[in-house]
Design an enzyme around this catalytic site. Structure first.
Site, PDB file in Angstrom:
ATOM      1  N   SER A 188      34.288  46.113  41.791  1.00 45.80           N
ATOM      2  CA  SER A 188      35.112  45.517  42.844  1.00 45.80           C
ATOM      3  C   SER A 188      34.411  45.385  44.189  1.00 45.80           C
ATOM      4  O   SER A 188      34.680  44.446  44.915  1.00 45.80           O
ATOM      5  CB  SER A 188      36.429  46.273  42.985  1.00 45.80           C
ATOM      6  OG  SER A 188      36.302  47.620  42.655  1.00 45.80           O
ATOM      7  N   HIS A 216      38.964  42.266  37.998  1.00 41.27           N
ATOM      8  CA  HIS A 216      38.355  41.168  38.767  1.00 41.27           C
ATOM      9  C   HIS A 216      37.726  40.111  37.866  1.00 41.27           C
ATOM     10  O   HIS A 216      37.022  39.231  38.349  1.00 41.27           O
ATOM     11  CB  HIS A 216      37.288  41.712  39.727  1.00 41.27           C
ATOM     12  CG  HIS A 216      37.854  42.611  40.773  1.00 41.27           C
ATOM     13  ND1 HIS A 216      38.439  42.138  41.928  1.00 41.27           N
ATOM     14  CD2 HIS A 216      37.956  43.955  40.832  1.00 41.27           C
ATOM     15  CE1 HIS A 216      38.867  43.156  42.660  1.00 41.27           C
ATOM     16  NE2 HIS A 216      38.581  44.275  42.017  1.00 41.27           N
ATOM     17  N   LYS A 248      45.889  39.969  40.645  1.00 40.48           N
ATOM     18  CA  LYS A 248      44.719  39.404  41.329  1.00 40.48           C
ATOM     19  C   LYS A 248      44.685  37.899  41.042  1.00 40.48           C
ATOM     20  O   LYS A 248      45.532  37.177  41.537  1.00 40.48           O
ATOM     21  CB  LYS A 248      43.478  40.176  40.916  1.00 40.48           C
ATOM     22  CG  LYS A 248      43.544  41.565  41.567  1.00 40.48           C
ATOM     23  CD  LYS A 248      42.435  42.512  41.261  1.00 40.48           C
ATOM     24  CE  LYS A 248      42.616  43.751  42.125  1.00 40.48           C
ATOM     25  NZ  LYS A 248      42.232  44.983  41.495  1.00 40.48           N
TER      26      LYS A 248
HETATM   27  C1  PLP Z   1      42.790  46.371  41.570  1.00 44.66           C
HETATM   28  C2  PLP Z   1      42.154  47.148  40.511  1.00 44.66           C
HETATM   29  C3  PLP Z   1      42.895  47.998  39.687  1.00 44.66           C
HETATM   30  C4  PLP Z   1      44.337  48.290  39.958  1.00 44.66           C
HETATM   31  O1  PLP Z   1      45.149  47.217  39.665  1.00 44.66           O
HETATM   32  P1  PLP Z   1      46.569  47.106  40.388  1.00 44.66           P
HETATM   33  O2  PLP Z   1      47.325  46.191  39.526  1.00 44.66           O
HETATM   34  O3  PLP Z   1      46.303  46.581  41.748  1.00 44.66           O
HETATM   35  O4  PLP Z   1      47.132  48.498  40.416  1.00 44.66           O
HETATM   36  C5  PLP Z   1      42.275  48.611  38.628  1.00 44.66           C
HETATM   37  N1  PLP Z   1      40.949  48.428  38.405  1.00 44.66           N
HETATM   38  C6  PLP Z   1      40.191  47.652  39.201  1.00 44.66           C
HETATM   39  C7  PLP Z   1      38.744  47.482  38.893  1.00 44.66           C
HETATM   40  C8  PLP Z   1      40.764  46.996  40.282  1.00 44.66           C
HETATM   41  O5  PLP Z   1      40.016  46.255  41.079  1.00 44.66           O
END
Ligand code: PLP
Length: 399
Positions: A188, A216, A248
């Site tokens: 991320s 992502h 996302k």
């Molecule tokens: C954003 C994210 C999460 C968490 O997801 P949410 O739905 O926002 O709780 C888990 N793993 C990674 C790599 C992320 O970037």
């Protein structure tokens, strides 16, 4: 802490800690986006170009998702009213899970309330005491927390270093009952990729299960945005568990786990963060379902995102600002010092461009950066405008 802190009230002690964080440039606060989540929005009442959202495909305010959410509310109301195993499983949960399984080309999929709890569910349910997890050093905080809660032994391999992973697997070959390798597919903060084909080969060789976090990568990697599996030509037999988020690129909220039916059935029976929580509400499900359908109809959205990211990286390179070369919309621009990073972020914001600065503890000390994330609803001329600002401050970034 000094001895006198012991006698302070708890709020006073906490406030003092925040003052200490502010002194080293690490105090955080919330910023309010007052418009919808999209490239052109308003922040604290002023128009801005949003360059730090994970809304990669610009779907969060897309008419199709709005219509999907509205239709779901009209038909099914505002709440699932109960957890999934009681009476909270609605027709929409099933439809979304079927659509996600088809999209991911796996036998089955299961939705969770967030990516954070999906990772907790997987890691705490599939392994436990007497088992071992092999985890990349830069995995997401939700994976780190899931590993801690699982009570399995933890073997952390150096970021994306397959040789180190192989060595840990070899050294521990006979010592544990179940073995699980876990990695982000797209990391991320840096936007780089895990070497999944090599990791999948090791998983097979050492009889370990492989779990990949596509938070992502969903809607981003692969020609049709199906994620890291599509990008690397790996399927559910290579990657046992593919987790991804709906909040996302898919513009809604929640998460999914896709894989073999035996994993999914086990999670339904055993995963505490699936069982003991109220199911996702209709609006979120309707929006997610519309997002998956839209992506299947219009995979060219993924290509547009990639073209924008390539254009932006090339622009920074022309300015002799160092950038990564990964096929993702995450473009970290290194500054180093946290205070300077936040000052640069404020400077961009004064000029109508919102880029979040990333500081320790999210990144190691001395590696603070401006983390630019792009979305498909930006235009090339938006990016020209941003690049012109980078040109003005080019000497302050690492080359
Ligand atoms: C954003 C994210 C999460 C968490 O997801 P949410 O739905 O926002 O709780 C888990 N793993 C990674 C790599 C992320 O970037």
């Amino acid at each position: 802490m000094s001895g006198s802190d012991v006698h302070k009230s708890l709020p006073a002690a906490l406030a003092a800690e925040l003052v200490a964080l502010a002194d080293v440039g690490q105090l955080r606060f919330l910023r309010t986006v007052s418009g919808a989540q999209q490239a052109h929005t308003t922040l604290d009442g002023r128009p801005v170009l949003l360059l730090c959202s994970n809304n990669y495909l610009g779907l969060a305010n897309h008419p199709r998702l709005l219509a999907g959410a509205r239709a779901a509310v009209d038909q099914y109301g505002c709440s699932a009213g109960a957890s999934r195993l009681i009476s909270g499983t609605m027709r929409l949960h099933e439809e979304l899970e079927e659509a996600l399984a088809a999209f991911k080309k796996t036998p089955k999929a299961l939705v969770f309330n967030s990516g954070y709890v999906a990772n907790l569910a997987l890691l705490t349910t599939l392994v436990g005491d007497g088992d071992v997890i092999y985890s990349d050093a830069l995995n997401h905080a939700s994976i780190v927390d899931g590993c801690r809660l699982s009570r399995a032994r933890l073997q952390i391999y150096r970021h994306a270093e397959v040789d180190h992973l192989a060595q840990l697997l070899e050294n521990t070959a006979a010592s544990f009952r179940r073995r699980l390798i876990v990695t982000d597919s797209v990391f991320s903060m840096d936007g780089d990729l895990a070497p999944l084909p090599e990791i999948a080969a090791l998983a097979r060789r050492y009889d370990a299960a492989l779990m990949v976090d596509d938070a992502h990568a969903t809607g981003v990697l692969g020609l049709c945005g199906r994620g890291s599996g599509e990008y690397f030509c790996l399927d559910y037999k290579d990657i046992d568990l593919q987790m991804g988020t709906l909040g996302k690129a898919l513009g809604s909220c929640g998460a999914y786990v896709a894989g073999d039916a035996r994993f999914i059935n086990y999670l339904i029976n055993k995963a505490r963060s699936f069982i003991y929580t109220t199911a996702l509400p209709p609006a979120a499900l309707g929006a997610s379902l519309a997002a998956v359908q839209l992506l299947v109809e219009k995979p060219e959205m993924v290509l547009r995102l990639r073209a924008l990211a390539d254009y932006f990286r090339q622009g920074l390179r022309h300015l002799e600002i160092a950038v990564n070369d990964d096929p993702t919309p995450i473009v970290p621009v290194r500054v180093g010092d946290p205070q300077r990073t936040m000052a640069l972020s404020a400077w961009f914001l004064e000029r109508g461009v919102f880029i979040q600065g990333i500081r320790p503890p999210t990144v190691p000390s001395g590696q603070s950066l401006l983390r630019v994330t792009l979305s498909a609803d930006l235009t090339f001329s938006d990016l020209d405008q941003v690049l012109a600002l980078f040109a003005e401050r080019r000497r302050e970034f690492k080359s």
